[in-house]
Design a protein around this motif. Structure first.
Motif, PDB file in Angstrom:
ATOM      1  N   THR A  25       0.832  -1.203   0.000  1.00  0.00           N
ATOM      2  CA  THR A  25       0.000   0.000   0.000  1.00  0.00           C
ATOM      3  C   THR A  25       0.867   1.254   0.000  1.00  0.00           C
ATOM      4  O   THR A  25       0.588   2.219  -0.731  1.00  0.00           O
ATOM      5  N   ASP A  27       3.879   1.537  -1.170  1.00  0.00           N
ATOM      6  CA  ASP A  27       4.470   1.643  -2.505  1.00  0.00           C
ATOM      7  C   ASP A  27       3.466   2.200  -3.508  1.00  0.00           C
ATOM      8  O   ASP A  27       3.811   3.011  -4.376  1.00  0.00           O
ATOM      9  N   GLU A  28       2.207   1.778  -3.392  1.00  0.00           N
ATOM     10  CA  GLU A  28       1.169   2.275  -4.303  1.00  0.00           C
ATOM     11  C   GLU A  28       0.935   3.772  -4.109  1.00  0.00           C
ATOM     12  O   GLU A  28       0.682   4.499  -5.076  1.00  0.00           O
ATOM     13  N   ALA A  31       3.737   5.550  -5.946  1.00  0.00           N
ATOM     14  CA  ALA A  31       3.952   5.211  -7.356  1.00  0.00           C
ATOM     15  C   ALA A  31       3.696   6.373  -8.317  1.00  0.00           C
ATOM     16  O   ALA A  31       4.423   6.524  -9.306  1.00  0.00           O
TER      17      ALA A  31
END
Length: 417
Positions: A25, A27-28, A31
């Motif tokens: 999460t 990392d998302e 992004a």
């Protein structure tokens, strides 16, 4: 910060799943960011997104891998200095207000650091060890710590982007829902002797306990938060210029910072606008007001002939309400109209962030998280549109200084009966 003893069985697999999900999460959330976005630090209270990625990784390394894994070796021992936050017992650290100047290690090096620690944590969880329960509990604690930083990451980013004259978006713009005005109503509570605080079942931070008895006089609490429509009425009635409404320190902060509206608001062509993570948006009149300090919330409550609730009143009123609402997972990243006590905006209480009777912080550096901050701050309840929903429980206390505004901070009124 510490967890109540929650994990009792062989839960390495469960802890590994939670760990992977929470890390993915984060990392998302980063992004969509350009490398330049990752370096934004607009004030000392905020941190760059790159630092959040690294600090949450350091937490797992410092409190789990280094003391629990004899074979673990950090990919770079200097990271302990760069990415410690305020754990004095863990060693020296880089100045908080200079985190945005740490261009090296670069973003890819930080991501490589995350992957290295991820692999090490998962290997540790798979080992057959006598202390597997303690390790699983520490991993759970680290995951909740990272969820807190997910919220900080997006709100710090909002503050940083707000200084860009181009008013960039983090998420694609989307129209605000059209809603009807909801009348302000109150629900009466009889008060009496009750208990608040965590009962020991499930995860909680140390500051949520011990559970203890409190006496409440009869009170009423609003069925929804204060809305932007109501806040505009306060502004139009001279609320920001009426000295008797304000606490002395609040009035000083108001004058010093030239407050005349919530943070990120401006007036354009006779209408109020706000900068959001979806870019500039017209102020949604029936959504909860957001980005107001404790001082502003207290002045508004006095103007409205009411007051802020205590945290005991708030918890007692809403602890049996289902925890459903507008949280981080919805992806809206802005408050929406509605009356739920959960999500949308954190709600200021009049309660200082102080220890509950019998509170004792755990020993060691990990005990520094909450206990040493129990002064000069106020408790908020309920979570926000930037809070991960699995963080929430009726006893969860967050806390901020009374002048701070950059978080998703709002209010709900209460009255004596």
């Amino acid at each position: 910060m510490t967890a109540k003893r929650h994990i009792r069985q062989d839960t390495a697999g469960e802890a590994g799943i939670l760990y992977a999900d929470v890390r993915a999460t984060t990392d998302e959330l980063t992004a969509p960011l350009a490398p330049e976005d990752m370096m934004l630090q607009s004030m000392s209270d905020a941190s760059p997104a790159k630092w959040h990625l690294a600090h949450t990784t350091w937490f797992f390394e410092e409190f789990i891998l280094k003391p629990r894994s004899a074979s673990y070796r950090s990919p770079d021992d200097r990271f302990a200095f760069l990415f410690n936050s305020y754990y004095v017992q863990a060693g020296p650290r880089h100045a908080r207000d200079k985190r945005g100047l740490v261009s090296r290690p670069d973003g890819q090096a930080v991501l490589d650091y995350r992957r290295f620690v991820d692999d090490s944590i998962q290997r540790l969880l798979q080992e057959d060890r006598a202390d597997h329960v303690e390790i699983a509990e520490l991993v759970e604690l680290g995951c909740h710590h990272e969820m807190q930083h997910q919220e900080l990451l997006v709100t710090d980013l909002l503050h940083g982007l707000s200084y860009n004259p181009l008013m960039p978006t983090y998420r694609d713009p989307a129209p605000c829902p059209v809603t009807d005005e909801v009348p302000l109503t109150f629900t009466r509570h009889d008060g009496g002797l009750t208990e608040i605080g965590h009962d020991g079942s499930g995860f909680a931070y140390d500051c949520e306990g011990p559970r203890h008895k409190v006496w409440l006089d009869p009170y009423e609490i609003a069925d929804r938060p204060v809305t932007n429509r109501e806040w505009i009425a306060f502004m139009e009635d001279g609320g920001y210029a009426t000295t008797p409404l304000w606490l002395m320190d609040g009035w000083a902060a108001c004058e010093k910072n030239a407050w005349d509206a919530p943070l990120y608001w401006w007036e354009q062509d006779g209408a109020w606008w706000s900068f959001t993570l979806r870019g500039p948006q017209p102020v949604n009149l029936d959504a909860p007001v957001c980005h107001v300090s404790y001082y502003e919330a207290d002045a508004f409550a006095r103007w409205a002939g009411a007051r802020l609730p205590t945290e005991a009143e708030w918890e007692t009123a809403f602890r049996n309400r289902p925890i459903t609402g507008n949280f981080l997972e919805s992806g809206t990243l802005r408050p929406l109209p509605g009356g739920s006590p959960w999500g949308d905006v954190w709600e200021w209480t009049q309660s200082p962030f102080s220890p509950y009777p019998g509170f004792r912080p755990p020993e060691g550096a990990i005990g520094e998280y909450n206990g040493k901050f129990m002064v000069n701050q106020f408790v908020l309840r309920g979570g926000s549109c930037a809070t991960p929903v699995r963080q929430m429980r009726p006893t969860y206390r967050t806390f901020f200084y009374p002048h701070q505004r950059w978080q998703m901070l709002g209010l709900r009124l209460a009255r004596d009966v």
